[in-house]
Design a protein around this motif. Structure first.
Motif, PDB file in Angstrom:
ATOM      1  N   LEU A 215       0.838  -1.204   0.000  1.00 22.55           N
ATOM      2  CA  LEU A 215       0.000   0.000   0.000  1.00 22.55           C
ATOM      3  C   LEU A 215       0.870   1.250   0.000  1.00 22.55           C
ATOM      4  O   LEU A 215       0.609   2.204  -0.743  1.00 22.55           O
ATOM      5  CB  LEU A 215      -0.925  -0.005   1.229  1.00 22.55           C
ATOM      6  CG  LEU A 215      -1.909   1.174   1.338  1.00 22.55           C
ATOM      7  CD1 LEU A 215      -2.909   1.148   0.185  1.00 22.55           C
ATOM      8  CD2 LEU A 215      -2.643   1.128   2.688  1.00 22.55           C
ATOM      9  N   TYR A 216       1.922   1.232   0.806  1.00 23.61           N
ATOM     10  CA  TYR A 216       2.845   2.371   0.889  1.00 23.61           C
ATOM     11  C   TYR A 216       3.529   2.600  -0.455  1.00 23.61           C
ATOM     12  O   TYR A 216       3.568   3.730  -0.963  1.00 23.61           O
ATOM     13  CB  TYR A 216       3.885   2.121   1.979  1.00 23.61           C
ATOM     14  CG  TYR A 216       4.988   3.150   2.018  1.00 23.61           C
ATOM     15  CD1 TYR A 216       4.773   4.410   2.557  1.00 23.61           C
ATOM     16  CD2 TYR A 216       6.251   2.865   1.483  1.00 23.61           C
ATOM     17  CE1 TYR A 216       5.776   5.364   2.581  1.00 23.61           C
ATOM     18  CE2 TYR A 216       7.256   3.809   1.500  1.00 23.61           C
ATOM     19  CZ  TYR A 216       7.024   5.054   2.045  1.00 23.61           C
ATOM     20  OH  TYR A 216       8.027   5.995   2.059  1.00 23.61           O
ATOM     21  N   ILE A 217       4.072   1.537  -1.063  1.00 21.66           N
ATOM     22  CA  ILE A 217       4.768   1.644  -2.346  1.00 21.66           C
ATOM     23  C   ILE A 217       3.824   2.166  -3.422  1.00 21.66           C
ATOM     24  O   ILE A 217       4.188   3.018  -4.246  1.00 21.66           O
ATOM     25  CB  ILE A 217       5.345   0.277  -2.781  1.00 21.66           C
ATOM     26  CG1 ILE A 217       6.407  -0.207  -1.783  1.00 21.66           C
ATOM     27  CG2 ILE A 217       5.940   0.376  -4.186  1.00 21.66           C
ATOM     28  CD1 ILE A 217       7.606   0.702  -1.663  1.00 21.66           C
ATOM     29  N   THR A 218       2.584   1.658  -3.413  1.00 19.95           N
ATOM     30  CA  THR A 218       1.589   2.104  -4.396  1.00 19.95           C
ATOM     31  C   THR A 218       1.384   3.604  -4.322  1.00 19.95           C
ATOM     32  O   THR A 218       1.371   4.303  -5.351  1.00 19.95           O
ATOM     33  CB  THR A 218       0.237   1.390  -4.158  1.00 19.95           C
ATOM     34  OG1 THR A 218       0.412  -0.007  -4.330  1.00 19.95           O
ATOM     35  CG2 THR A 218      -0.817   1.903  -5.133  1.00 19.95           C
ATOM     36  N   TYR A 219       1.263   4.125  -3.098  1.00 15.95           N
ATOM     37  CA  TYR A 219       0.993   5.554  -2.949  1.00 15.95           C
ATOM     38  C   TYR A 219       2.243   6.417  -3.062  1.00 15.95           C
ATOM     39  O   TYR A 219       2.131   7.629  -3.281  1.00 15.95           O
ATOM     40  CB  TYR A 219       0.220   5.814  -1.659  1.00 15.95           C
ATOM     41  CG  TYR A 219      -1.257   5.539  -1.845  1.00 15.95           C
ATOM     42  CD1 TYR A 219      -2.093   6.510  -2.382  1.00 15.95           C
ATOM     43  CD2 TYR A 219      -1.805   4.295  -1.556  1.00 15.95           C
ATOM     44  CE1 TYR A 219      -3.430   6.266  -2.597  1.00 15.95           C
ATOM     45  CE2 TYR A 219      -3.152   4.032  -1.767  1.00 15.95           C
ATOM     46  CZ  TYR A 219      -3.951   5.024  -2.297  1.00 15.95           C
ATOM     47  OH  TYR A 219      -5.281   4.772  -2.531  1.00 15.95           O
TER      48      TYR A 219
END
Length: 210
Positions: free
Chosen positions: A3-7
């Motif tokens: 989720l962090y990498i996506t954002y």
């Protein structure tokens, strides 16, 4: 972690299009080097963090009100007119070539970043993105995803700023004082153009309310 990498990628994509903050960062980076361009970016990021904080304590519905957003179009336009005219008027001032000592203060560049970032366009983005994320995270019974998304987007914006200013720092070594002067004038014209757009959005918003 995914989720962090996506954002992070979302934040990077958001920061890519040329906006007023990018123009001001580029101008300060060319005139005074990496640190001053970075100061502008930090000023903008400070406003972003403040907006995220207000959303996290439940003020999203207030910030979404047209009566709150409308005056900010004019306020933002006023700041951009000030910065644009200053850029054109003082295009040949405070230019520090690569290797020379910078006389401009770090806080002055930071303040410019704050002024540019105070716009309803910025406000609308954070309300829309984080309003949805916040509602979903509370529906799921956890607020963790809200802060992960916030950290991811801010990291992406930060990464964009670092990459942009690194390129500018390398490029300015090949520029002379006159070239930087005219690039600064061009930046001032762009800032005035953004100010006109803000005024246009204000007029459209008024018409919709009537």
């Amino acid at each position: 972690m995914s989720l962090y990498i996506t954002y992070v990628l979302v934040g990077l994509a958001i920061a890519m299009p040329v906006g007023a903050i990018t123009v001001e960062m580029t101008k300060q980076g060319l005139k005074n080097g990496f640190i001053h361009g970075w100061a502008v970016g930090l000023g903008g990021l400070t406003v972003d963090v403040m907006l995220i904080f207000t959303l996290s304590i439940g003020l999203a519905s207030i910030l979404a009100l047209p009566i709150i957003q409308m005056p900010m179009w004019l306020i933002g336009a006023g700041f951009l007119v000030y910065l644009g005219i200053d850029s054109i008027k003082n295009a040949d001032h405070d230019i520090t070539l690569s290797g020379e000592k910078v006389t401009k203060s770090f806080f002055s560049s930071f303040k410019n970043g704050l002024l540019v970032a105070i716009s309803p366009g910025n406000l609308v983005f954070w309300v829309n993105v984080f309003g949805v994320v916040l509602a979903k995270s509370y529906a799921d019974g956890t607020a963790n995803s809200f802060y992960i998304v916030a950290a991811g987007i801010l990291s992406g914006i930060l990464l964009h700023d670092l990459l942009l200013l690194t390129i500018i720092s390398i490029t300015r070594k090949a520029l002379n004082r006159n070239m930087i002067k005219w690039l600064t004038v061009a930046a001032g014209v762009l800032l005035l153009s953004f100010a006109c757009y803000f005024v246009y959005e204000f007029i459209i918003g008024i018409q919709q309310l009537l």
